[in-house]
Design a protein around this motif. Sequence first.
Motif, short mmCIF file in Angstrom:
data_model
loop_
_atom_site.label_atom_id
_atom_site.label_comp_id
_atom_site.label_asym_id
_atom_site.label_seq_id
_atom_site.Cartn_x
_atom_site.Cartn_y
_atom_site.Cartn_z
N VAL A 222 0.81 -1.22 0.00
CA VAL A 222 0.00 0.00 0.00
C VAL A 222 0.84 1.28 0.00
CG1 VAL A 222 -1.79 1.29 1.23
CG2 VAL A 222 -1.86 -1.21 1.20
N SER A 223 1.82 1.34 0.87
CA SER A 223 2.57 2.59 1.11
C SER A 223 3.15 3.22 -0.15
CB SER A 223 3.68 2.36 2.13
OG SER A 223 3.15 1.93 3.35
N PRO A 224 3.86 2.47 -1.01
CA PRO A 224 4.47 3.11 -2.18
C PRO A 224 3.45 3.80 -3.09
CG PRO A 224 5.44 0.95 -1.83
CD PRO A 224 4.25 1.05 -0.92
N ASP A 225 2.33 3.13 -3.34
CA ASP A 225 1.31 3.71 -4.22
C ASP A 225 0.72 4.98 -3.62
OD1 ASP A 225 -0.52 3.52 -6.57
OD2 ASP A 225 -2.04 3.31 -5.00
N VAL A 226 0.42 4.95 -2.31
CA VAL A 226 -0.13 6.13 -1.63
C VAL A 226 0.88 7.27 -1.66
CG1 VAL A 226 -0.84 7.04 0.62
CG2 VAL A 226 -1.70 4.83 -0.15
N ALA A 227 2.15 6.96 -1.41
CA ALA A 227 3.19 7.99 -1.38
C ALA A 227 3.38 8.62 -2.75
CB ALA A 227 4.51 7.38 -0.90
N VAL A 228 3.38 7.81 -3.79
CA VAL A 228 3.56 8.33 -5.16
C VAL A 228 2.42 9.28 -5.51
CG1 VAL A 228 3.46 7.67 -7.60
CG2 VAL A 228 5.01 6.47 -6.04
N LYS A 229 1.19 8.89 -5.19
CA LYS A 229 0.04 9.77 -5.49
C LYS A 229 0.14 11.08 -4.72
CE LYS A 229 -3.15 6.11 -6.83
NZ LYS A 229 -4.33 5.28 -6.47
N ALA A 230 0.58 11.01 -3.47
CA ALA A 230 0.73 12.23 -2.67
C ALA A 230 1.82 13.13 -3.26
CB ALA A 230 1.07 11.87 -1.22
N LEU A 231 2.91 12.54 -3.71
CA LEU A 231 3.99 13.31 -4.32
C LEU A 231 3.54 13.98 -5.61
CD1 LEU A 231 6.88 10.77 -3.68
CD2 LEU A 231 6.81 13.13 -2.81
N VAL A 232 2.74 13.28 -6.39
CA VAL A 232 2.21 13.87 -7.62
C VAL A 232 1.29 15.05 -7.29
CG1 VAL A 232 0.76 13.46 -9.65
CG2 VAL A 232 2.44 11.74 -8.96
N LYS A 233 0.52 14.93 -6.23
CA LYS A 233 -0.35 16.04 -5.82
C LYS A 233 0.47 17.25 -5.38
CE LYS A 233 -4.51 13.46 -4.56
NZ LYS A 233 -5.48 13.10 -3.52
N VAL A 234 1.58 17.03 -4.68
CA VAL A 234 2.47 18.14 -4.34
C VAL A 234 3.00 18.75 -5.63
CG1 VAL A 234 4.56 18.85 -3.12
CG2 VAL A 234 3.06 17.11 -2.11
N GLY A 235 3.50 17.90 -6.52
CA GLY A 235 3.72 18.25 -7.91
C GLY A 235 4.70 19.36 -8.25
N THR A 236 5.73 19.54 -7.46
CA THR A 236 6.67 20.64 -7.69
C THR A 236 7.98 20.13 -8.30
OG1 THR A 236 7.62 20.39 -5.48
CG2 THR A 236 5.76 21.92 -5.72
N ASP A 237 8.82 21.08 -8.74
CA ASP A 237 10.15 20.72 -9.24
C ASP A 237 10.97 20.04 -8.16
OD1 ASP A 237 9.74 21.76 -11.80
OD2 ASP A 237 10.40 23.76 -11.22
N GLU A 238 10.74 20.42 -6.90
CA GLU A 238 11.49 19.80 -5.80
C GLU A 238 11.12 18.33 -5.64
OE1 GLU A 238 14.22 19.42 -2.68
OE2 GLU A 238 14.01 20.84 -4.34
N VAL A 239 9.87 17.99 -5.88
CA VAL A 239 9.48 16.57 -5.86
C VAL A 239 10.26 15.82 -6.93
CG1 VAL A 239 7.62 14.93 -6.31
CG2 VAL A 239 7.15 16.97 -4.95
N VAL A 240 10.30 16.38 -8.12
CA VAL A 240 11.02 15.75 -9.23
C VAL A 240 12.50 15.59 -8.88
CG1 VAL A 240 11.69 15.98 -11.65
CG2 VAL A 240 9.38 16.62 -10.94
N ARG A 241 13.09 16.64 -8.32
CA ARG A 241 14.52 16.61 -7.99
C ARG A 241 14.83 15.51 -6.97
NH1 ARG A 241 18.24 17.87 -4.48
NH2 ARG A 241 16.73 18.55 -2.89
#
Length: 384
Positions: free
Chosen positions: A215-234
């Motif tokens: 569960v955790s990886p999928d939930v974390a990835v979706k949350a990161l996409v919602k944050v959605g900044t260049d810093e997430v990508v970096r």
Amino acid sequence: MLAPKQVKPFILHDDVRVANFATEYFADSYLLDEELMPLFLQRLRRVKKDETYYLHHGYSFPHTQKTIEEVLELLNSTATDAQTQIHLSLTLMNADVPLLLAVMPEISAYSNNLAKAIQARIELAQFSDKQLIQQFNEFIESTEGKYYNEIDVRYGEELAKLLAVRAAIAEEEVLEALKPSESYSQIFYAKLAGELKLASAISFLIEMAALDDDVSPDVAVKALVKVGTDEVVRQAAQRFEADSEGDYRLFASDIFGKIKRPSSEQALFRLLEQEDDLTIATKLAAGLCELGSTDAIPIVRKRIDDGYDSGYLDLRQYLYVNCVMNGVDLPELAEWAADFDREAERIRQLKLGLQASQVKSTKVGRNDPCHCGSGKKFKKCCGA
């Protein structure tokens, strides 16, 4: 790469593959605005027989009063099949409460069950901040000892959305709850962090995406996409390049294609060039197509020629849509489209065969007990 405003018109594209891709583009990246639902409903009205338009991608598209009225019209139309009615009902479940309040009599007239579910949302929205926080904590406590599929995840997500809108929980408290835990607290606070677009949670979410559970990886990835900044990508790319083992790279490869920023395109080019794992390279190439990257077209085309993990996804479909949206006419596109159509027809026939088999296997004999529960034989009851 294409900008979101360039992708929107493709929701109405005649080729349902392109329409599905464009609809999913916004659903999966959480780039939501009020222009989407009218386009979604317009494309729905154009769906042809034996054509599959994935309606679940429209669940999160914001409603207006006009689109709610249009959905109610479709729900009450005899031309709308039962499956489509279910999907349309779920779009209403996500609409803003003030809009729903205005049409509760019409919703009740259509479906008492739908009205009850929406009424529960309305009542929840009337809670005070303190009551919401208490409800959220009690909900998390109630998940103890349960499997994830036994939890009312939708209710937990609704609480997280309301708490985020009100900024009812302090940032420090959210970050504290994101630390590894034996309970589902980390899971639902990660959802809250995503709704809050919490930049300070990025490093916590990156670590969570590397956890070895279902569960955790999928939930974390979706949350990161919602944050959605260049810093997430970096940070995601930095961890990706440093992590040679585990499943983090498999999950993290989903992040870049869903965050529609130039930094994502740059990261994908770099990571794909370095990648040796066939499945991950396939996902990274698909991510470039998800961004609508024109520069990626020859690179992805070469990847298809050199070999990719076709058991994981059909990279040709991603490149096909990317070419259509960018107006690039590769010689093989028509051949690929014909292959896609044949495969879609094969799957449709399999489904029809399965349905016929199920009907046959559940046929009631005339001397069998009647399925209505009367205790009589079928031939003397409903089969008379």
